[in-house]
Enzyme design. Structure first.
Site, PDB file in Angstrom:
ATOM      1  N   LYS A 104       0.822  -1.215   0.000  1.00 22.25           N
ATOM      2  CA  LYS A 104       0.000   0.000   0.000  1.00 22.25           C
ATOM      3  C   LYS A 104       0.855   1.264   0.000  1.00 22.25           C
ATOM      4  CE  LYS A 104      -2.443  -0.679   3.720  1.00 22.25           C
ATOM      5  NZ  LYS A 104      -1.757  -1.895   4.210  1.00 22.25           N
TER       6      LYS A 104
ATOM      7  N   ARG B 224     -10.546   1.544  10.146  1.00 22.18           N
ATOM      8  CA  ARG B 224      -9.987   0.219  10.449  1.00 22.18           C
ATOM      9  C   ARG B 224     -11.083  -0.805  10.729  1.00 22.18           C
ATOM     10  NH1 ARG B 224      -4.571  -0.140  11.138  1.00 22.18           N
ATOM     11  NH2 ARG B 224      -3.428   1.782  11.547  1.00 22.18           N
TER      12      ARG B 224
ATOM     13  N   ARG C 212      14.373  -8.230  11.333  1.00 25.61           N
ATOM     14  CA  ARG C 212      13.668  -7.393  12.301  1.00 25.61           C
ATOM     15  C   ARG C 212      12.537  -8.180  12.951  1.00 25.61           C
ATOM     16  NH1 ARG C 212      13.434  -2.215   8.314  1.00 25.61           N
ATOM     17  NH2 ARG C 212      12.122  -3.687   7.217  1.00 25.61           N
TER      18      ARG C 212
ATOM     19  N   ARG D 175      -0.070 -10.235  12.755  1.00 25.29           N
ATOM     20  CA  ARG D 175      -0.566  -8.989  12.162  1.00 25.29           C
ATOM     21  C   ARG D 175      -1.634  -9.277  11.098  1.00 25.29           C
ATOM     22  NH1 ARG D 175       4.524  -6.187   9.899  1.00 25.29           N
ATOM     23  NH2 ARG D 175       3.122  -4.450   9.413  1.00 25.29           N
TER      24      ARG D 175
ATOM     25  N   ARG E 110      12.786 -10.915   4.466  1.00 26.13           N
ATOM     26  CA  ARG E 110      13.609  -9.700   4.492  1.00 26.13           C
ATOM     27  C   ARG E 110      14.743  -9.820   5.505  1.00 26.13           C
ATOM     28  NH1 ARG E 110       9.278  -4.781   3.918  1.00 26.13           N
ATOM     29  NH2 ARG E 110       8.888  -5.261   6.105  1.00 26.13           N
TER      30      ARG E 110
END
Length: 217
Positions: A13, A88, A156, A167, A123
């Site tokens: 996004k 949300r 991370r 999430r 990542r």
């Protein structure tokens, strides 16, 4: 151009929001930015928000909608705005509709969960410089090592698979129902509802951006 961008964390996004804001010369508005600005400016609403937050309370949807109205009445929103991370939930979407906040488009960047997990969990970062690698799509020359310094790359905490899946779970519980909400509204009341566009967010950034541009043209 007044629009909402929907999509799970890691759907891309941010890239599309930047393109849309530059293309249409509109600001990107997040709830957090609105709250901070209102408090900083010392507006009547800002003082109310500050008092609530200082006492550890939650800012109600009614106050959030009043903040939204205050924010979008400002000169930089003359050509429109892009909502980032708002609404949300269904109650927030209802409150926005009942509050008379008009929208032109809702754009969903749709990406399968497993693709998002692969993107984020793969990542690796060089902490000192911020250089980002990916174990599959942009691997370092030597596994686990930064190309420039040879120092060890880290993953991370936000990118760990368990965190990413958590999430995504929160997104599906709270925010994904907005997809059906805006789709149904567009079908039932096309004159007043924002146009709904589903963009497949898998593929090259150029191709996804082209789809977004076509949807909003």
């Amino acid at each position: 151009m007044r629009l909402i961008l929907l999509g799970a964390p890691g759907a891309g996004k941010g890239t599309q929001a930047q393109f849309i804001c530059e293309q249409f010369k509109i600001p990107q508005i997040s709830t957090g930015d609105m709250l901070r600005t209102a408090i900083k400016d010392g507006t009547e609403l800002g003082l109310k928000v500050k008092e609530i937050m200082n006492s550890g309370g939650l800012v109600s949807d009614d106050i959030i909608i009043d903040l939204v109205k205050e924010r979008i009445s400002q000169p930089d929103c003359e050509n429109g705005f892009l909502f980032d991370g708002f609404p949300r939930t269904i109650p927030q979407a209802d409150a926005m509709k009942e509050g008379g906040v008009k929208l032109d488009h809702v754009v969903e960047i749709a990406v399968p969960d497993e693709e998002i997990v692969s993107r984020l969990a793969g990542r690796r970062v060089h902490q000192a410089s911020g250089r980002v690698y990916h174990v599959e799509h942009n691997p370092p020359k030597e596994p686990g090592k930064d190309d420039v310094t040879g120092e060890t790359l880290i993953q991370r905490e936000d990118d760990q698979e368990s965190t990413v899946r958590n999430r995504l779970s929160v997104y599906h519980d709270q925010t994904a129902p907005l997809v059906d909400y805006y789709q149904q509204w567009a079908k039932q009341d096309p004159q007043n509802a924002p146009q709904y566009h589903r963009i497949e967010g898998v593929g090259s950034v150029t191709d996804i951006t082209r789809q977004v541009k076509e949807a909003l043209s």
